[in-house]
Design a protein around this motif. Structure first.
Motif, PDB file in Angstrom:
ATOM      1  N   ASP A  69       1.196   2.588   0.470  1.00 54.42           N
ATOM      2  CA  ASP A  69       2.197   1.548   0.707  1.00 54.42           C
ATOM      3  C   ASP A  69       3.566   1.992   0.210  1.00 54.42           C
ATOM      4  N   GLU A  70       3.605   2.517  -1.001  1.00 55.60           N
ATOM      5  CA  GLU A  70       4.886   2.931  -1.584  1.00 55.60           C
ATOM      6  C   GLU A  70       5.462   4.148  -0.858  1.00 55.60           C
ATOM      7  N   ILE A  71       4.594   5.067  -0.448  1.00 60.37           N
ATOM      8  CA  ILE A  71       5.066   6.241   0.299  1.00 60.37           C
ATOM      9  C   ILE A  71       5.631   5.802   1.645  1.00 60.37           C
ATOM     10  N   LEU A  72       4.951   4.870   2.315  1.00 61.45           N
ATOM     11  CA  LEU A  72       5.459   4.366   3.594  1.00 61.45           C
ATOM     12  C   LEU A  72       6.802   3.669   3.408  1.00 61.45           C
ATOM     13  N   LEU A  73       6.914   2.844   2.365  1.00 65.75           N
ATOM     14  CA  LEU A  73       8.197   2.184   2.090  1.00 65.75           C
ATOM     15  C   LEU A  73       9.303   3.219   1.880  1.00 65.75           C
ATOM     16  N   ALA A  74       8.997   4.260   1.109  1.00 60.87           N
ATOM     17  CA  ALA A  74       9.990   5.302   0.839  1.00 60.87           C
ATOM     18  C   ALA A  74      10.375   6.038   2.115  1.00 60.87           C
ATOM     19  N   LEU A  75       9.391   6.380   2.938  1.00 62.61           N
ATOM     20  CA  LEU A  75       9.684   7.091   4.185  1.00 62.61           C
ATOM     21  C   LEU A  75      10.508   6.239   5.144  1.00 62.61           C
ATOM     22  N   VAL A  76      10.166   4.964   5.247  1.00 66.97           N
ATOM     23  CA  VAL A  76      10.937   4.072   6.117  1.00 66.97           C
ATOM     24  C   VAL A  76      12.370   3.977   5.608  1.00 66.97           C
ATOM     25  N   GLY A  84       5.726   4.074  13.718  1.00 66.86           N
ATOM     26  CA  GLY A  84       4.482   4.539  13.117  1.00 66.86           C
ATOM     27  C   GLY A  84       4.151   5.986  13.386  1.00 66.86           C
ATOM     28  N   SER A  85       4.355   6.451  14.608  1.00 72.97           N
ATOM     29  CA  SER A  85       4.003   7.846  14.906  1.00 72.97           C
ATOM     30  C   SER A  85       4.896   8.816  14.128  1.00 72.97           C
ATOM     31  N   ARG A  86       6.140   8.453  13.904  1.00 74.93           N
ATOM     32  CA  ARG A  86       7.027   9.293  13.089  1.00 74.93           C
ATOM     33  C   ARG A  86       6.546   9.316  11.644  1.00 74.93           C
ATOM     34  N   LEU A  87       6.107   8.163  11.145  1.00 73.10           N
ATOM     35  CA  LEU A  87       5.581   8.104   9.780  1.00 73.10           C
ATOM     36  C   LEU A  87       4.327   8.964   9.642  1.00 73.10           C
ATOM     37  N   MET A  88       3.464   8.923  10.647  1.00 76.75           N
ATOM     38  CA  MET A  88       2.256   9.761  10.631  1.00 76.75           C
ATOM     39  C   MET A  88       2.647  11.241  10.599  1.00 76.75           C
ATOM     40  N   ALA A  89       3.637  11.621  11.407  1.00 74.92           N
ATOM     41  CA  ALA A  89       4.105  13.010  11.424  1.00 74.92           C
ATOM     42  C   ALA A  89       4.715  13.392  10.076  1.00 74.92           C
ATOM     43  N   ALA A 144       5.738   5.572  -9.010  1.00 81.79           N
ATOM     44  CA  ALA A 144       6.184   6.846  -9.584  1.00 81.79           C
ATOM     45  C   ALA A 144       5.882   6.890 -11.076  1.00 81.79           C
ATOM     46  N   TYR A 145       6.145   5.811 -11.752  1.00 79.41           N
ATOM     47  CA  TYR A 145       5.891   5.725 -13.192  1.00 79.41           C
ATOM     48  C   TYR A 145       4.397   5.856 -13.492  1.00 79.41           C
ATOM     49  N   ASP A 146       3.559   5.178 -12.716  1.00 74.97           N
ATOM     50  CA  ASP A 146       2.109   5.259 -12.921  1.00 74.97           C
ATOM     51  C   ASP A 146       1.600   6.685 -12.719  1.00 74.97           C
ATOM     52  N   HIS A 147       2.073   7.359 -11.678  1.00 70.03           N
ATOM     53  CA  HIS A 147       1.654   8.739 -11.430  1.00 70.03           C
ATOM     54  C   HIS A 147       2.159   9.670 -12.531  1.00 70.03           C
ATOM     55  N   PHE A 148       3.358   9.425 -13.005  1.00 70.53           N
ATOM     56  CA  PHE A 148       3.913  10.237 -14.082  1.00 70.53           C
ATOM     57  C   PHE A 148       3.078  10.094 -15.354  1.00 70.53           C
ATOM     58  N   ARG A 149       2.717   8.861 -15.682  1.00 65.39           N
ATOM     59  CA  ARG A 149       1.884   8.639 -16.870  1.00 65.39           C
ATOM     60  C   ARG A 149       0.530   9.314 -16.723  1.00 65.39           C
ATOM     61  N   ALA A 150      -0.080   9.217 -15.547  1.00 68.47           N
ATOM     62  CA  ALA A 150      -1.372   9.878 -15.325  1.00 68.47           C
ATOM     63  C   ALA A 150      -1.213  11.387 -15.450  1.00 68.47           C
ATOM     64  N   GLY A 151      -0.125  11.929 -14.932  1.00 67.98           N
ATOM     65  CA  GLY A 151       0.144  13.364 -15.052  1.00 67.98           C
ATOM     66  C   GLY A 151       0.311  13.794 -16.498  1.00 67.98           C
ATOM     67  N   LEU A 152       0.993  12.978 -17.288  1.00 65.79           N
ATOM     68  CA  LEU A 152       1.144  13.297 -18.711  1.00 65.79           C
ATOM     69  C   LEU A 152      -0.212  13.329 -19.410  1.00 65.79           C
ATOM     70  N   PHE A 153      -1.064  12.369 -19.079  1.00 68.67           N
ATOM     71  CA  PHE A 153      -2.408  12.361 -19.658  1.00 68.67           C
ATOM     72  C   PHE A 153      -3.167  13.634 -19.285  1.00 68.67           C
ATOM     73  N   LEU A 154      -3.152  13.983 -18.007  1.00 71.44           N
ATOM     74  CA  LEU A 154      -3.871  15.182 -17.559  1.00 71.44           C
ATOM     75  C   LEU A 154      -3.318  16.418 -18.230  1.00 71.44           C
ATOM     76  N   TYR A 155      -2.000  16.517 -18.342  1.00 68.51           N
ATOM     77  CA  TYR A 155      -1.394  17.673 -18.982  1.00 68.51           C
ATOM     78  C   TYR A 155      -1.796  17.739 -20.464  1.00 68.51           C
ATOM     79  N   ALA A 156      -1.817  16.591 -21.141  1.00 66.61           N
ATOM     80  CA  ALA A 156      -2.192  16.554 -22.549  1.00 66.61           C
ATOM     81  C   ALA A 156      -3.650  16.972 -22.739  1.00 66.61           C
TER      82      ALA A 156
END
Length: 161
Positions: A69-76, A84-89, A144-156
Motif C-alpha cells: 500500500d505504501e509503495i503504491l502510494l509513493a509510486l503514484v 495500474g499497468s504502469r505501477l505493475m511495470a 519507512a520507520y518500521d522497516h528501519f527499526r527492523a533493519g537495525l534489529f537485524l544488524y544488531a
C-alpha cells in the motif's frame, strides 16, 4: 515527523544485556567512537545509498507485498498520477517484484475506497492520483520507520550469529 530519539530506548530495569540494550548503540550512528560501539558503519549506509541512487532496489517480493500500500502510494505520488499497468511495470523494474494483477489491483481499489487515492476512469484504463496527501505521507513515513527499526534489529543481531 519521527525523530531518531524514538530509536534510543534503553532498559534500566535489568542489568542483563538485552536485545533492546544492544540496539541503542545503532541509533548513535557511525560517528560514535566508544569502545564496543556497534553503530551502523558509514560504509553500509553509503553502500545502501549507492544502491538506491543506482535504482537497485531488488528485494524479496514478500517485503514488497508487506508494504505494498505504501509503495503504491509513493509510486503514484512520484509519478504525479498513473495507471495500474504502469505501477505493475514500476514494481517489476524498481524492486524486481513479480506481483500478479490480483495482488496489486485490489490494493489500489482499497486505497481508493479508503480515500487515499482518487481514481479517474479514462477510455480504456483507470488513472490514480494521491487524494489525501497528509495521510499518505504519514503512512509512507511510518512504513519507512518500521522497516528501519527492523533493519537495525537485524544488524544488531549479526554479533550473535
Amino acid at each position: 515527523m519521527m525523530s531518531g530519539n524514538n530509536l534510543r530506548r534503553v532498559r534500566t530495569d535489568s542489568t542483563t544485556d538485552s536485545t533492546i540494550d544492544r540496539l541503542t548503540p545503532l541509533a548513535a550512528g557511525p560517528d560514535s567512537t566508544a569502545s564496543g560501539d556497534h553503530g551502523v558503519p558509514e560504509t553500509l549506509l553509503a553502500s545502501a545509498a549507492e544502491d538506491v541512487a543506482a535504482g537497485d532496489l531488488d528485494v524479496d517480493d514478500g517485503l514488497v507485498t508487506q508494504s505494498l500500500d505504501e509503495i503504491l502510494l509513493a509510486l503514484v505520488a512520484m509519478n504525479g498520477g498513473t495507471h495500474g499497468s504502469r505501477l505493475m511495470a514500476d514494481l517489476a523494474t524498481l524492486f524486481d517484484a513479480q506481483l500478479s494483477p490480483g495482488t496489486v489491483y485490489p490494493r489500489l481499489h482499497d486505497l481508493d475506497a479508503d480515500g487515499m487515492l482518487a481514481m479517474h476512469e479514462l477510455v480504456q484504463t483507470k488513472e490514480y492520483a494521491v487524494d489525501d496527501t497528509a495521510t499518505a505521507a504519514d503512512r509512507i513515513e511510518q512504513a519507512a520507520y518500521d522497516h528501519f527499526r527492523a533493519g537495525l534489529f537485524l544488524y544488531a543481531s549479526l554479533d550473535s550469529v
